[in-house]
Structures are given as structure tokens and as C-alpha cells.
Design a protein around this motif. Structure first.
Motif, PDB file in Angstrom:
ATOM      1  N   ASN A 113       0.822  -1.205   0.000  1.00 37.67           N
ATOM      2  CA  ASN A 113       0.000   0.000   0.000  1.00 37.67           C
ATOM      3  C   ASN A 113       0.860   1.262   0.000  1.00 37.67           C
ATOM      4  O   ASN A 113       0.547   2.244  -0.684  1.00 37.67           O
ATOM      5  N   ALA A 114       1.934   1.234   0.785  1.00 37.72           N
ATOM      6  CA  ALA A 114       2.816   2.402   0.848  1.00 37.72           C
ATOM      7  C   ALA A 114       3.464   2.662  -0.514  1.00 37.72           C
ATOM      8  O   ALA A 114       3.499   3.805  -0.986  1.00 37.72           O
ATOM      9  N   ALA A 115       3.977   1.599  -1.138  1.00 35.32           N
ATOM     10  CA  ALA A 115       4.596   1.756  -2.453  1.00 35.32           C
ATOM     11  C   ALA A 115       3.573   2.209  -3.480  1.00 35.32           C
ATOM     12  O   ALA A 115       3.863   3.057  -4.341  1.00 35.32           O
ATOM     13  N   ARG A 116       2.371   1.649  -3.404  1.00 31.88           N
ATOM     14  CA  ARG A 116       1.318   2.032  -4.354  1.00 31.88           C
ATOM     15  C   ARG A 116       0.960   3.507  -4.190  1.00 31.88           C
ATOM     16  O   ARG A 116       0.756   4.221  -5.178  1.00 31.88           O
ATOM     17  N   ASP A 117       0.910   3.973  -2.952  1.00 33.10           N
ATOM     18  CA  ASP A 117       0.596   5.389  -2.718  1.00 33.10           C
ATOM     19  C   ASP A 117       1.666   6.301  -3.326  1.00 33.10           C
ATOM     20  O   ASP A 117       1.356   7.343  -3.923  1.00 33.10           O
ATOM     21  N   VAL A 118       2.924   5.917  -3.150  1.00 32.66           N
ATOM     22  CA  VAL A 118       4.015   6.720  -3.713  1.00 32.66           C
ATOM     23  C   VAL A 118       3.920   6.743  -5.238  1.00 32.66           C
ATOM     24  O   VAL A 118       4.007   7.809  -5.871  1.00 32.66           O
ATOM     25  N   LEU A 119       3.728   5.578  -5.847  1.00 33.80           N
ATOM     26  CA  LEU A 119       3.638   5.504  -7.303  1.00 33.80           C
ATOM     27  C   LEU A 119       2.407   6.229  -7.824  1.00 33.80           C
ATOM     28  O   LEU A 119       2.457   6.873  -8.874  1.00 33.80           O
ATOM     29  N   ALA A 120       1.306   6.117  -7.105  1.00 31.80           N
ATOM     30  CA  ALA A 120       0.090   6.814  -7.529  1.00 31.80           C
ATOM     31  C   ALA A 120       0.296   8.327  -7.502  1.00 31.80           C
ATOM     32  O   ALA A 120      -0.196   9.047  -8.378  1.00 31.80           O
ATOM     33  N   GLY A 121       1.025   8.803  -6.496  1.00 32.79           N
ATOM     34  CA  GLY A 121       1.323  10.223  -6.437  1.00 32.79           C
ATOM     35  C   GLY A 121       2.170  10.673  -7.620  1.00 32.79           C
ATOM     36  O   GLY A 121       1.968  11.755  -8.183  1.00 32.79           O
ATOM     37  N   ILE A 122       3.123   9.819  -8.007  1.00 33.08           N
ATOM     38  CA  ILE A 122       3.947  10.130  -9.181  1.00 33.08           C
ATOM     39  C   ILE A 122       3.088  10.115 -10.439  1.00 33.08           C
ATOM     40  O   ILE A 122       3.149  11.017 -11.276  1.00 33.08           O
ATOM     41  N   ALA A 123       2.279   9.070 -10.586  1.00 37.29           N
ATOM     42  CA  ALA A 123       1.453   8.928 -11.782  1.00 37.29           C
ATOM     43  C   ALA A 123       0.463  10.075 -11.927  1.00 37.29           C
ATOM     44  O   ALA A 123       0.156  10.514 -13.041  1.00 37.29           O
ATOM     45  N   ALA A 124      -0.040  10.587 -10.802  1.00 33.89           N
ATOM     46  CA  ALA A 124      -1.005  11.686 -10.848  1.00 33.89           C
ATOM     47  C   ALA A 124      -0.398  12.934 -11.476  1.00 33.89           C
ATOM     48  O   ALA A 124      -1.122  13.775 -12.030  1.00 33.89           O
ATOM     49  N   GLY A 125       0.908  13.060 -11.396  1.00 29.04           N
ATOM     50  CA  GLY A 125       1.583  14.201 -11.993  1.00 29.04           C
ATOM     51  C   GLY A 125       1.840  14.058 -13.478  1.00 29.04           C
ATOM     52  O   GLY A 125       2.469  14.938 -14.075  1.00 29.04           O
ATOM     53  N   GLN A 126       1.367  12.951 -14.085  1.00 29.65           N
ATOM     54  CA  GLN A 126       1.549  12.711 -15.526  1.00 29.65           C
ATOM     55  C   GLN A 126       3.024  12.906 -15.938  1.00 29.65           C
ATOM     56  O   GLN A 126       3.345  13.726 -16.805  1.00 29.65           O
ATOM     57  N   PRO A 127       3.936  12.175 -15.337  1.00 28.56           N
ATOM     58  CA  PRO A 127       5.356  12.419 -15.621  1.00 28.56           C
ATOM     59  C   PRO A 127       5.727  12.066 -17.054  1.00 28.56           C
ATOM     60  O   PRO A 127       5.289  11.045 -17.598  1.00 28.56           O
ATOM     61  N   ALA A 128       6.521  12.908 -17.655  1.00 32.24           N
ATOM     62  CA  ALA A 128       7.019  12.642 -19.003  1.00 32.24           C
ATOM     63  C   ALA A 128       8.140  11.612 -18.926  1.00 32.24           C
ATOM     64  O   ALA A 128       8.858  11.533 -17.925  1.00 32.24           O
TER      65      ALA A 128
END
Length: 606
Positions: free
Chosen positions: A425-440
Motif C-alpha cells: 500500500n505504501a509503495a502504491r501510494d508513492v507511485l500513484a502520487g507520481i502517476a497523478a503528476g503525468q510524468p514525461a
């Protein structure tokens, strides 16, 4: 070696007071206030001053203080700092203080990083994150630590998240600008090149860049050492180093697999390098992988996957230090830059549709896959942000056998099977936060993106190795990870970098006339799984002992019982053993920080 960069204002004086007790050297702004504080060898810094301007280059670089001053005199503000080092070879940090404004950056390869934090209310930059962590209270970010259980280098933005709270990692391609009041701006200083050069022109550029990189290692004379595995990467470095002013010692560590032909090729290379001294270490003279892990380890800046090699690195540092080596060269980065990554086919069908069919046929035959599977992968149009979002949603604790022929932006994301629901869950939260920023992506081309991503992962690994071995008196260098070399390699057309029927055609073409022809034509590659499993059999009990009173378990990040069950199989599969290195890295890193204790995580349902 470490250094911190302070703003040229009254606000910086309070921060300097926090760091000065740990520093052995201070360099001042033109104002007389502290600018650079830390500890560094004298030969690792080039410093120039022109009027109220100061510039420092820290690391491997052939520039003299006189030349640096002439270059500095041509610019008027820190925004034009890159002009000061344009065309210079090597691997170095760059920082300047001009008219009260300060700038600092590391390398695009991530071998040299910059971090920043608020210390006594003002932004301070530093070359090591643990220095800033010490100055800000040393709190660990448990959520980011959970992501370190993932395989190294799988998602670009994860490389820019640090394990220390209140400490920010500057992306490798950015410069940090610090105003006198301690406020900051970030700007991009490096962009990945377009892959447009034909092979002949690209090989010439690579030859120049790689020669320059190795020259920065040999220029100071004395004695240096270099790996000589028998592969093209290490062999090329040895032949280049042999032409420099330093005495060369080559090192070949014998493997356990009698079918591995690396020793034969290493012997041929050593025979041709008659002026060098050659050290061959028998497989019964060298520590196996996983040796010595139950012994106390020095505190490192962050978890390092190379910790499983700690005993081997220490043994080699002792041998080569005794022989007089002042610097050791390794070929890490060569595979990532010069071997074709499957996504190049995805890029090739869009950019050179008439060239692509021959490559598709050749790869299909080599991979023994179906046309349907191959064409479906080539046709995929998922962008990077969507790919990351999908992978984040699929994240779970399960072994994942890697697909070596995947053309996606990266591999599947899987936590190790012993990760707890709370860790997932912790890793998923971190990745979801990154993904929400639409990283190039690092490049719009998948192959370029992955090559740079894995090169940066190698850069992080080299950085960690060098921190460990420098303490033992033997710094490490990896010329393939110098920025100029990466740029030259990634500038070559994808189809010609991949080639058809030849191993690493770009590197081979660049080394023509330097490395004997027969070695450039080698088509085999050494394989070391026998050594891995021999080390595991010998030291399995010691590794499992580490997790009897696990710090990761105490934090709620792993289930030691599940880990023990997964690793006690008769012959654990590679996709189960693969995640072990990162788990060991995190466990040993946490133990090295004791008596610092962190509160346990709150776990949740998967």
C-alpha cells in the motif's frame, strides 16, 4: 568526500553553523561568507575566481585553474554556467557563486547527485543526502523505503525520491539556483540527444568521448587498475587505459562455470596488453557473493543493492591498494548503452519503416516468438503516464518472471512476495502520487528512455560502490557513465546501434584500431549464475539469520516468515531471488543506522 553549498546571504550563516562541525574545509563567497564546506581531497577540486565570481569543479576533469578562470571570465551570471565547462571530459559536480547568486548541479548519469534541504530556515545543497539528513534530524521516509523493495531503476521518478524526510533529490538533468535569501529555482541543464548519427560518424564521436573519459582517469599518472572480465566493455577500457601515463593493473576474477569462455578472452586481451600487470584471482581465492553480511556494516547514504558484494569489494580494494592502485575502472554501463533493448523495435517501425522489417525478422528468430506477439507489442500506443498508472494499479506482492522481450516503457512492477500489505500500500501510494503528476518519460522514444533509465540506475550503483570502496582507499570510476560518453552513445541511430548479427556494433566500431580485431568480433557473453547460486548455498544461513530480528519486519515492511519460506526452496528461481538484493540492501542499511530507531508503520489491507 562530501560538500555543501550555502547561499551568499546572512541567512546562510546559521546553516553554516550546523554543518561546520563536520567539515574540514571551507571556501568563501566573494563576500567572505561560507560558500563550500565539507571534506574533499585536494586533487578532486579545481577552483577559479574572477572578480566577484567563483566557480568550482569537483571530481574527474582535465581543466586547470587557469583555464577555468579564462572560461569563467566569459560569463556574467550563473544562468550561463554551462558555458564554463562546455566540451570538458570527465565526471564532476559543478558549482558557482556569481554576484550573490549560487548554482550547483551533478551529472546527468546520476553518478554525482545534488540534494537540498531547509537548514535553519534556509536552503542548503549538498553532494550527499545523509549530510543533510543529519542536519535536519535524520528521519526516514518509510513510504519511499517501501518502494526500494522494488527492482532498481524500474521507474524514472522513483530514482529522484530519497529515503530521508525533509531532504529533496535534485533530478540529474537539473541545476539548482539559490538566491541570497535562500529561495531556489530549478532549471534543466541537459537534454537527451536525438538518435540521428550514422554508425561511422557516431563511432568517431564515441571514440573521442570514451578516450577523453579514460584519459581523465589516467592523467595523474601513478598506478590505476581496471576489471578485465574478457567482455568487450572491460576490454575496451583496458586498452584505452594502457595508452595513458598511468601504470595499469588488470584484474580478472575467475568464475565457477567451466563453460564460461570469459577467461579465455581475458587471457587473449592480457597477452596483447604486454605493458600492463595482470592479476588473476582464482575462484577459490575470492569471497563468494553474500559473504560477510552478518558482520557490522558502515552506515551508507542510502540502501545499496551492491551490499551483497561487500566482501568481494573489500577484498579487491585490499589487493589493489596493496599493489598501489589509486583508482579502479569498471565497465558498468556498457550493456545498457550498447546492447539493443527490445523497445528499439517499437521506435524503429515508426521512424524507419523500411528498415524495421529486417530487424523484426531477426529478433523474432532469435527470441523464438510468434509474429502475433511481436506485432502486438510493436503496435502498442500506451503513453508513459498511462503505462505508469496501469502498472501502479497492478502492483502487488508476487514474484514476476521478467519478460526479456517486452517493448513497454518498463518492466512489470511487483513487490517481492515477502512484502507486507502495508508495504504494498505504501509503495502504491508513492507511485500513484507520481502517476497523478503525468510524468514525461526521459525521452519520447522508448528505447532511449530505457537506456537512460538503466544507465542512471548504474550511475546510482557506481555512486554507492565508490562511497564504500573510497573508505577503503580505492575510489571507483566507470567511464561509460561519463555524461559525454552517454550523449555520444545515445546520438547514434537506433537501428545501427542495435545492428544485425553483431555484438555491440557501435562500441566495436569505435574501438577499431585500438582493441584487436578478433576481440571486437566476439559473439558470446559470460554467464555467472553458477557463482550466484554457489554463494547462496554457502551463505544462505547467514543471510536468513539477518532476518531473524529484522528491522524491515519491525517496520512492518516485510514478513520474515514468508521470506524464509520463499528462500528455503531446493533451488529458488531467479524471479524469486532477484528481489533479494534490494531487500538485503534495505535491511542492512537500516541496521547500519542503529541506534537510530524509527516508529513502526501502520499496515493496512492489500
Amino acid at each position: 568526500m562530501w560538500f555543501a553549498v550555502l547561499p551568499d546571504g546572512e541567512a546562510g550563516l546559521a546553516a553554516a553553523g550546523v554543518l561546520l562541525p563536520r567539515a574540514g574545509q571551507v571556501i568563501e563567497h566573494a563576500s567572505g561568507r561560507p560558500w563550500l564546506i565539507g571534506d574533499w581531497p585536494g586533487h578532486q577540486i579545481r577552483l577559479a575566481a574572477v572578480g566577484a565570481a567563483r566557480v568550482a569543479v569537483l571530481g574527474r576533469c582535465p581543466v586547470t585553474a587557469t583555464d577555468l578562470a579564462l572560461r569563467l571570465d566569459r560569463i556574467s551570471d550563473v544562468e550561463r554556467l554551462e558555458q564554463v565547462v562546455a566540451g570538458l571530459a570527465g565526471s564532476f559536480h559543478l558549482t558557482a557563486s556569481i554576484d550573490g547568486r549560487t548554482a550547483v548541479r551533478g551529472t546527468a548519469s546520476a553518478v554525482r547527485r545534488i540534494f537540498h534541504a531547509r537548514v535553519r530556515g534556509v536552503t542548503v545543497a549538498a553532494s550527499r543526502s545523509d549530510v543533510l539528513a543529519w542536519a535536519t534530524g535524520g528521519r526516514i521516509n518509510e513510504q519511499v523505503l517501501a518502494t526500494r523493495l522494488l527492482p532498481s531503476g524500474v521507474v524514472a521518478p522513483l530514482q529522484d525520491l530519497g529515503v530521508w524526510r525533509d531532504v529533496t533529490c535534485l533530478p540529474p538533468d537539473r541545476t539548482l539556483l539559490i538566491e541570497p535569501d535562500g529561495t531556489i529555482r530549478v532549471r534543466t541543464w541537459w537534454h537527451p540527444p536525438e538518435p540521428t548519427l550514422p554508425l561511422v560518424e557516431g563511432a568517431s564521436a564515441l571514440r573521442e568521448a570514451l578516450t577523453g573519459a579514460v584519459d581523465t582517469c589516467t592523467a595523474d599518472g601513478g598506478t590505476i587498475s581496471a576489471d578485465l572480465s574478457g567482455g568487450l566493455d572491460s576490454t575496451s577500457l583496458c586498452f584505452l587505459a594502457a595508452g595513458g601515463p598511468a601504470r595499469l593493473i588488470t584484474v580478472h576474477c575467475e568464475g565457477l562455470d567451466p563453460g564460461n569462455d570469459d577467461p579465455a578472452w581475458a587471457f587473449r586481451a592480457a597477452t596483447a596488453l604486454s605493458a600492463a600487470t595482470h592479476l588473476v584471482i582464482g575462484n577459490d581465492e575470492f569471497p563468494l557473493w553474500f559473504a560477510g553480511l552478518t558482520e557490522s556494516q558502515p552506515a551508507m547514504e542510502e540502501p545499496s543493492g551492491w551490499v551483497r558484494d561487500a566482501a568481494r569489494l573489500a577484498d579487491l580494494a585490499w589487493r589493489l591498494g596493496t599493489a598501489g592502485s589509486r583508482l579502479h575502472l569498471m565497465g558498468v554501463g556498457g550493456d545498457e548503452l550498447f546492447s539493443p533493448l527490445p523497445p528499439y523495435l517499437h521506435d524503429l517501425v515508426r521512424e524507419r519503416p523500411f528498415t524495421a522489417p529486417a530487424h523484426l525478422r531477426a529478433r523474432r528468430a532469435r527470441w523464438r516468438t510468434s509474429w502475433w506477439r511481436l506485432l502486438r507489442a510493436v503496435a502498442d500506443r500506451t503513453d508513459h503516464a498511462a503505462w505508469l498508472g496501469r502498472r501502479t494499479a497492478e502492483l502487488r506482492a508476487a514474484p514476476a518472471a521478467p519478460d526479456p522481450h517486452s517493448m513497454a516503457w518498463g518492466p512489470p512492477l511487483r513487490m517481492p512476495p515477502w512484502a507486507t500489505p502495508g508495504a504494498v500500500n505504501a509503495a502504491r501510494d508513492v507511485l500513484a502520487g507520481i502517476a497523478a503528476g503525468q510524468p514525461a518519460p526521459l525521452s519520447p522514444r522508448r528505447a532511449q528512455h530505457q537506456a537512460l533509465l538503466y544507465a542512471r540506475a548504474c550511475g546510482a550503483g557506481l555512486r554507492q560502490i565508490d562511497q564504500a570502496t573510497s573508505r577503503l582507499g580505492l575510489p571507483y570510476a566507470a567511464p561509460y557513465l561519463d555524461d559525454a560518453v552517454i550523449e555520444a552513445a545515445l546520438s547514434v541511430r537506433l537501428d545501427q546501434r542495435a545492428g544485425l548479427g553483431r555484438c555491440k556494433p557501435l562500441l566495436a566500431a569505435s574501438m577499431a584500431g585500438i582493441v584487436p580485431y578478433e576481440m571486437l568480433e566476439r559473439s558470446t557473453k559470460g554467464e555467472y549464475s553458477a557463482d550466484f547460486y554457489a554463494g547462496w548455498r554457502r551463505h544462505r544461513d547467514g543471510v536468513l539469520e539477518l532476518f531473524d530480528a529484522s528491522e524491515l519486519g519491525r517496520l512492518g515492511l516485510i514478513d520474515p516468515g514468508v521470506l524464509r519460506a520463499a528462500l528455503l526452496g531446493v533451488h529458488p528461481l531467479p524471479h524469486v531471488m532477484g528481489p533479494l538484493s534490494q531487500t538485503l540492501a534495505c535491511e542492512i542499511w537500516l541496521r547500519s543506522l542503529t541506534p537510530l530507531r524509527m516508529p513502526a508503520m501502520t499496515t493496512g489491507d492489500s
